[in-house]
Design an enzyme around this catalytic site. Structure first.
Site, PDB file in Angstrom:
ATOM      1  N   CYS A 194       0.897  -1.090  -0.019  1.00  0.00           N
ATOM      2  CA  CYS A 194      -0.053   0.039   0.189  1.00  0.00           C
ATOM      3  C   CYS A 194       0.939   1.196   0.218  1.00  0.00           C
ATOM      4  O   CYS A 194       0.683   2.143   0.512  1.00  0.00           O
ATOM      5  CB  CYS A 194      -1.067  -0.117   1.255  1.00  0.00           C
ATOM      6  SG  CYS A 194      -0.291  -0.378   2.640  1.00  0.00           S
ATOM      7  N   GLY A 195       1.908   1.068  -0.712  1.00  0.00           N
ATOM      8  CA  GLY A 195       2.748   2.401  -0.837  1.00  0.00           C
ATOM      9  C   GLY A 195       3.793   2.720   0.470  1.00  0.00           C
ATOM     10  O   GLY A 195       3.931   1.949   1.176  1.00  0.00           O
TER      11      GLY A 195
END
Length: 293
Positions: free
Chosen positions: A89-90
């Site tokens: 998720c980055g």
């Protein structure tokens, strides 16, 4: 230049990865809708509850004397770090962890040096991060997202408030990602305990109210409830922000995979053309050798 088999294998691998990232993006989008609805419904309730607490507490001595407002010399600190259970998720989790580390270094350096900074992890990634750095981590509520509900978060809030009242901690800070939109998450740091002065409405003009039951009982009930709602809102914000961050990350990964596939297909066609050219040259050379005989 790589041979055709190697390039074909890479194309197949990237194509498979692209299908996975597409599926993960769709799953995140589906979960985001529900998580977004939950936080949009929670915000007005939390704001109204806080407004009500400010109105009732304005000028009330009983509010000033509430144990959750008592500020004392800060020796032991608890950080409630709200992250996700999974990655991909980055920079979602790292932003929260870095913000917590920065706050510890800037505001609680002496407590850190004395080993008096503890972590309560909501979400596995935060717990893993701080455990690797030799912090004392409470992992009890790391599975909150698997059964996310107010009752689960209330248990965490009850434990935090009990620890504060017993003097095990003199301050409690909450760090989480606030959901703004699919592409944007804002890292927030909020002091949960002791309750900051501005949250009790010192400047609010108190109206002419009739209290039933008594003012003291209302404030005694509202303050713990507001703390539980504040923590629950932070968890819901983080939950929505996580799905938004994962959706964005998987969208970018899918686009990157598409670009990589494009380059690999060009490389494959060039390798194939070079192989065909080599074969033609070998045939021509063989034919000329036979003709010379």
């Amino acid at each position: 230049m790589p041979n055709l088999k190697e390039v074909r294998n890479r194309i197949a691998s990237v194509n498979s990865t692209q299908q996975i990232t597409k599926a993960m993006k769709m799953v995140a989008a589906a979960k985001l809708r529900k998580a977004q609805d939950n936080i949009l419904q929670m915000r007005p309730y939390a704001q109204k509850l806080n407004q009500m607490l400010q109105t009732v507490s304005a000028g009330a001595e009983v509010a000033k004397e509430n144990p959750f407002r008592v500020a004392r010399p800060v020796e032991k600190v608890l950080f409630v770090v709200v992250t996700s259970d999974r990655g991909l998720c980055g920079a979602f989790n790292m932003n929260v962890n870095k913000a917590a580390m920065a706050l510890i270094s800037e505001k609680y350096a002496s407590q850190k040096a004395a080993g008096n900074v503890d972590i309560l992890s909501i979400g596995r990634k935060g717990g893993e991060f701080f455990a690797r750095r030799q912090y004392k981590v409470n992992h009890k509520f790391e599975d909150t997202y698997t059964r996310l509900s107010f009752s689960v978060v209330r248990q965490a809030a009850d434990e935090i408030m009990a620890a504060f009242l017993e003097g095990r901690y003199d301050a409690v800070e909450v760090i989480f990602n606030e959901f703004k939109n699919v592409a944007t998450q804002i890292v927030r740091t909020e002091q949960l305990l002791p309750i900051p002065e501005e949250e009790t409405g010192e400047a609010t003009v108190k109206g002419d109210y009739i209290f039933e039951p008594s003012e003291e009982e209302i404030i005694k009930e509202l303050i713990p409830k507001s703390l539980k709602i504040k923590l629950y809102r932070a968890v819901l914000e983080s939950n929505a922000a996580e799905h938004g961050a994962r959706m964005t990350a998987m969208d970018k990964a899918t686009d990157n995979a598409g670009e990589l596939l494009k380059n690999l297909r060009i490389e494959y066609n060039r390798s194939r053309q070079a192989a065909i050219t080599t074969e033609i040259l070998e045939i021509v050379a063989g034919a000329e050798a036979l003709a010379a005989e």
